[in-house]
Design a protein around this motif. Sequence first.
Motif, PDB file in Angstrom:
ATOM      1  N   GLN A 189       0.823  -1.206   0.000  1.00  0.00           N
ATOM      2  CA  GLN A 189       0.000   0.000   0.000  1.00  0.00           C
ATOM      3  C   GLN A 189       0.862   1.265   0.000  1.00  0.00           C
ATOM      4  OE1 GLN A 189      -3.534  -0.035   0.188  1.00  0.00           O
ATOM      5  NE2 GLN A 189      -3.481   2.186  -0.150  1.00  0.00           N
ATOM      6  N   GLY A 190       0.566   2.168  -0.938  1.00  0.00           N
ATOM      7  CA  GLY A 190       1.237   3.452  -0.981  1.00  0.00           C
ATOM      8  C   GLY A 190       2.532   3.478  -1.763  1.00  0.00           C
ATOM      9  N   LYS A 191       2.987   2.343  -2.245  1.00  0.00           N
ATOM     10  CA  LYS A 191       4.217   2.319  -3.035  1.00  0.00           C
ATOM     11  C   LYS A 191       3.957   2.836  -4.448  1.00  0.00           C
ATOM     12  CE  LYS A 191       6.715  -1.296  -0.513  1.00  0.00           C
ATOM     13  NZ  LYS A 191       7.864  -0.436  -0.155  1.00  0.00           N
ATOM     14  N   VAL A 192       5.042   3.137  -5.145  1.00  0.00           N
ATOM     15  CA  VAL A 192       4.970   3.617  -6.524  1.00  0.00           C
ATOM     16  C   VAL A 192       5.756   2.648  -7.408  1.00  0.00           C
ATOM     17  CG1 VAL A 192       5.465   5.498  -8.122  1.00  0.00           C
ATOM     18  CG2 VAL A 192       4.816   6.013  -5.756  1.00  0.00           C
ATOM     19  N   ALA A 193       5.099   2.138  -8.440  1.00  0.00           N
ATOM     20  CA  ALA A 193       5.722   1.170  -9.346  1.00  0.00           C
ATOM     21  C   ALA A 193       5.757   1.704 -10.762  1.00  0.00           C
ATOM     22  CB  ALA A 193       4.971  -0.158  -9.304  1.00  0.00           C
ATOM     23  N   VAL A 194       6.756   1.261 -11.503  1.00  0.00           N
ATOM     24  CA  VAL A 194       6.863   1.518 -12.940  1.00  0.00           C
ATOM     25  C   VAL A 194       6.850   0.166 -13.635  1.00  0.00           C
ATOM     26  CG1 VAL A 194       8.335   2.402 -14.791  1.00  0.00           C
ATOM     27  CG2 VAL A 194       8.179   3.641 -12.608  1.00  0.00           C
ATOM     28  N   VAL A 195       5.949   0.003 -14.600  1.00  0.00           N
ATOM     29  CA  VAL A 195       5.845  -1.252 -15.336  1.00  0.00           C
ATOM     30  C   VAL A 195       5.996  -0.953 -16.821  1.00  0.00           C
ATOM     31  CG1 VAL A 195       4.407  -3.255 -15.877  1.00  0.00           C
ATOM     32  CG2 VAL A 195       4.279  -2.211 -13.598  1.00  0.00           C
ATOM     33  N   THR A 196       6.982  -1.562 -17.466  1.00  0.00           N
ATOM     34  CA  THR A 196       7.138  -1.376 -18.905  1.00  0.00           C
ATOM     35  C   THR A 196       6.354  -2.458 -19.655  1.00  0.00           C
ATOM     36  OG1 THR A 196       9.147  -2.727 -19.166  1.00  0.00           O
ATOM     37  CG2 THR A 196       9.436  -0.406 -18.535  1.00  0.00           C
ATOM     38  N   GLY A 197       5.946  -2.114 -20.871  1.00  0.00           N
ATOM     39  CA  GLY A 197       5.083  -3.034 -21.609  1.00  0.00           C
ATOM     40  C   GLY A 197       3.773  -3.232 -20.883  1.00  0.00           C
TER      41      GLY A 197
END
Length: 242
Positions: free
Chosen positions: A6-14
Amino acid sequence: MAQSLQGKVAVVTGAASGIGLATTRALLEAGVQVVMVDYNQDALSQLTTELGANAIAQHTNLLDADSCATMVPEILQKVDHIDILHCNAGSYIGGDLTETDTATIDRMLNLNVNAVMKNVRDVIPHMQERKTGDIIVTASVAGHMPIQWEPVYSGSKWAITCFVQTMRRQLNKHGIRVAQVSPGPVVSALLADWPEENLRKAKENGALLDPEEVSDAVIYMLSRPRTVTIRDMIVLPTNFDI
């Protein structure tokens, strides 16, 4: 014991299709803000509208050197920080080597290998400064064994397996976990180049994974206590005979 995301920030490619989209949905359900990276701007616009305010579009062409180089700086103008980088974008080539033209080989290696290395390189200073982070790469079971009908693809995933495991050793002392998820064949557009007979048999025999079965593994890996690293998770359909 699982740790909350909860509250984290993710980057997902594709992130606009396949495993990337399934992982995006799973992360959002876990309370994560997700920056969806893809070259398909129309799909990103449609999906971020559908998925809500915690889904943020980042239009990047990973095969364009300038676009790839500005990805992390542009993302950090949209979010305060990056907790998770999931390098998932990739392409597939099957068949005999002589059946593949060299331009297609270049494109696949640039996406499956070079872009991953560049994305990881670009996020490291940010994560090192924060003394925490998770980097997960979508690898493949093809990165663990030589698969004769896909020498270029298998070669790219062997390279990534080596890269991930060396970076894990470089970065663990900085509080950054580096790992890979290695699925067997997944129902996605990447299988368009599979030999038709192999694809037909796999479908009939239940030897294909759904993208959600891979995203489940990613969530499991990310939610382990910081004292634990799942180095590599191989996820296979039970009837995948290899």
